[in-house]
Design a protein around this motif. Structure first.
Motif, short mmCIF file in Angstrom:
data_model
loop_
_atom_site.label_atom_id
_atom_site.label_comp_id
_atom_site.label_asym_id
_atom_site.label_seq_id
_atom_site.Cartn_x
_atom_site.Cartn_y
_atom_site.Cartn_z
N ARG A 126 0.86 -1.20 0.00
CA ARG A 126 0.00 0.00 0.00
C ARG A 126 0.89 1.23 0.00
N LEU A 127 0.59 2.14 -0.91
CA LEU A 127 1.36 3.39 -1.00
C LEU A 127 0.41 4.58 -0.94
N GLY A 128 0.85 5.61 -0.24
CA GLY A 128 -0.02 6.79 -0.15
C GLY A 128 0.79 8.05 0.11
N ILE A 129 0.12 9.17 0.06
CA ILE A 129 0.80 10.44 0.35
C ILE A 129 0.32 10.98 1.70
N ASP A 130 1.20 11.72 2.35
CA ASP A 130 0.88 12.29 3.66
C ASP A 130 -0.03 13.51 3.44
N ALA A 131 -1.30 13.33 3.76
CA ALA A 131 -2.29 14.40 3.50
C ALA A 131 -1.95 15.69 4.25
N SER A 132 -1.29 15.57 5.42
CA SER A 132 -0.99 16.77 6.21
C SER A 132 0.04 17.66 5.51
N GLN A 133 0.78 17.08 4.56
CA GLN A 133 1.79 17.88 3.85
C GLN A 133 1.27 18.51 2.55
N VAL A 134 0.07 18.11 2.14
CA VAL A 134 -0.48 18.65 0.89
C VAL A 134 -0.90 20.11 1.11
N LYS A 135 -0.45 20.96 0.20
CA LYS A 135 -0.80 22.39 0.33
C LYS A 135 -1.56 22.84 -0.92
N ILE A 136 -2.73 23.43 -0.70
CA ILE A 136 -3.51 23.97 -1.82
C ILE A 136 -3.70 25.46 -1.57
N THR A 137 -3.22 26.27 -2.48
CA THR A 137 -3.37 27.71 -2.35
C THR A 137 -4.61 28.15 -3.10
N THR A 138 -5.62 28.56 -2.35
CA THR A 138 -6.87 29.02 -2.98
C THR A 138 -6.59 30.30 -3.75
N PRO A 139 -6.94 30.34 -5.03
CA PRO A 139 -6.63 31.55 -5.82
C PRO A 139 -7.44 32.78 -5.38
N GLU A 140 -6.86 33.92 -5.62
CA GLU A 140 -7.55 35.18 -5.33
C GLU A 140 -8.75 35.31 -6.27
N PRO A 141 -9.77 36.09 -5.87
CA PRO A 141 -10.91 36.28 -6.77
C PRO A 141 -10.44 36.79 -8.14
N GLU A 156 -8.74 35.00 -10.22
CA GLU A 156 -7.67 34.13 -10.71
C GLU A 156 -8.16 32.69 -10.80
N THR A 157 -7.56 31.93 -11.70
CA THR A 157 -8.05 30.56 -11.89
C THR A 157 -6.96 29.50 -11.70
N THR A 158 -5.75 29.94 -11.35
CA THR A 158 -4.66 28.96 -11.15
C THR A 158 -4.57 28.57 -9.68
N LYS A 179 -15.86 23.46 -11.28
CA LYS A 179 -17.07 23.33 -12.11
C LYS A 179 -18.32 23.59 -11.30
N GLN A 180 -18.28 23.19 -10.03
CA GLN A 180 -19.44 23.38 -9.15
C GLN A 180 -19.75 24.86 -8.92
N ILE A 181 -18.72 25.69 -9.02
CA ILE A 181 -18.94 27.12 -8.78
C ILE A 181 -18.75 27.95 -10.05
N GLY A 182 -18.66 27.24 -11.18
CA GLY A 182 -18.59 27.93 -12.47
C GLY A 182 -17.24 28.52 -12.80
N ILE A 183 -16.16 27.94 -12.26
CA ILE A 183 -14.82 28.45 -12.57
C ILE A 183 -13.99 27.31 -13.18
N ASP A 184 -13.28 27.63 -14.28
CA ASP A 184 -12.40 26.63 -14.90
C ASP A 184 -11.00 26.74 -14.29
N TYR A 185 -10.75 25.93 -13.28
CA TYR A 185 -9.46 26.00 -12.60
C TYR A 185 -8.38 25.27 -13.40
N THR A 186 -7.16 25.80 -13.32
CA THR A 186 -5.99 25.05 -13.81
C THR A 186 -5.09 24.81 -12.61
N VAL A 187 -4.42 23.68 -12.61
CA VAL A 187 -3.60 23.31 -11.45
C VAL A 187 -2.13 23.47 -11.79
#
Lengths: 188, 193
Positions: free
Chosen positions: B81-96, B98-100, B180-188
């Motif tokens: 079993r292999l996995g990633i440490d969820a506590s280390q995952v960082k997601i930066t919410t874009p400013e209004p 912005e879509t990245t 998509k749920q909020i009508g924004i086309d995000y790019t990662v």
């Protein structure tokens, strides 16, 4: 006269405010209506060329019986269980707010045998490498498809992938994902 | 009179401003479920391997019926079993506007290795004259097989790469679907830390 004017202005202000608020609410509702239905949204998110089931190491042994010789080949290979998004059906129950993904029978479709990994018993057997690799590929597909643990592992990975893909829509609409045990029986 | 007009317009403006967030409140992305997504991204890898038990005959015995020579191939299964440490995952919410979405995902690690000793099968064996494979040697082969499975799991870069890529793919699709749920086309955009 002055009092009447004041009342008139206040009424006008209230009417304008009410109209603007109503317009905003209608726009907001229209946006919601424009959104696709839950069922089509769910189908859309899993409509992917290939869903992840994992690649597995299958290092096996094939026993070969030819006219005069009998020998065994040990090989290293990777096998892959392929599933396309459109192979998966979603049964959406709007009343009970449940989504039941129906997954197809899983099968090993891709095999890569490493030619450098081959070894033979007896060691001095004379076999063409190309033929030996082909025999190993056939054996890996056959054996891997007969390994319930391998297919169960692939199924478990596939289910996790589907749940993760559906999660934003499912949670946003208060649905739950339900798995039916019948799928497993079909695989066997 | 002018004051009354200003008051009325101000009241109207305030009411409009109060009602605006009602239509705009869904425009903010919520990535709080990423921990659950990381758990779902855990990869279970079936591992089928063949261990070799081999003893060469030595000296003159090699020419006398290969006495002492023995070779066996033993097949076995395991699950890694292999996995990633969820506590280390960082997601930066874009400013209004912005879509990245900038995302950091650590490399996947081995979570556990399960060796299935019941799956061990001796598929091929050969030996010289008066030579046989003992029970101790078979037990030794089993211990060796288990060790090999754990070592390979820890050293197999492609296995970790596969698990990391799977996690990234699932997280990326999760972000896009939230958009998509909020009508924004995000790019990662993946970041190194």
């Amino acid at each position: 006269m002055k009092k009447k004017k004041v009342v008139f202005i206040i009424i006008c202000a209230v009417i304008i405010t009410a109209l603007v608020s109503a317009a905003i609410m209608i726009m907001s509702r229209n946006n919601k209506d424009n959104k696709l239905s839950v069922a089509s949204q769910l189908t859309e998110v899993i409509d992917i060329n290939e869903l992840s089931t994992g690649e597995f190491i299958y290092n096996g042994v094939v026993e070969v019986q030819e006219e005069k010789t009998k020998y065994s080949i040990r090989y290293c290979s990777t096998v892959k269980v392929g599933v396309a998004g459109d192979d998966i059906e979603l049964s959406v129950d709007a009343e009970n707010k449940t989504v039941t993904p129906i997954i197809p029978e899983l099968k090993v479709t891709v095999v890569n045998v490493d030619p450098e990994s081959l070894s033979f018993v007896p060691e001095n057997v004379s076999v063409k490498l190309k033929n030996a690799v082909k025999l190993c590929e056939e054996d890996a597909v056959k054996e891997a498809n007969n390994k319930p643990e391998l297919l169960e592992t692939a199924e478990s990975n596939l289910k996790s992938t589907i749940e993760a893909l559906l999660m934003p829509i499912v949670n946003n609409n208060d649905y739950t994902v339900v798995w039916e045990p019948a799928v497993k029986e079909e695989n066997k | 009179m002018k004051t009354i007009k200003i008051i009325c317009l101000s009241v109207a403006l305030v009411m409009i401003l109060v009602s605006l967030p009602a239509c705009c409140e869904k425009q903010e992305a919520d990535f709080s479920e990423v921990k659950a997504i990381c758990e779902l991204a855990t990869l279970r890898c079936y591992y089928h391997n063949t261990a070799e038990l081999k003893r060469e005959s030595s000296g003159i015995l090699r020419y006398l019926g290969n006495v002492g020579y023995k070779k066996a191939w033993i097949e076995y299964d395991g699950i890694i079993r292999l996995g990633i440490d969820a506590s280390q995952v960082k997601i930066t919410t874009p400013e209004p506007g912005e879509t990245t979405v900038k995302v950091y995902v650590p490399e996947a690690e081995i979570m556990d290795v399960t060796f299935d000793s019941d799956s061990m099968v001796e598929v091929v064996s050969e030996s010289g004259w008066f030579t046989s494979i003992s029970t101790e040697e078979r037990a030794e082969a089993q211990a060796q097989a288990q060790k090999i499975l754990e070592e390979r799991a820890n050293n197999d870069a492609s296995l970790k790469e596969q698990a990391t890529n799977r996690a990234k793919d699932i997280i990326k699709r999760y972000i896009i679907n939230i958009g998509k749920q909020i009508g924004i086309d995000y790019t990662v955009e993946w970041t190194d830390k």
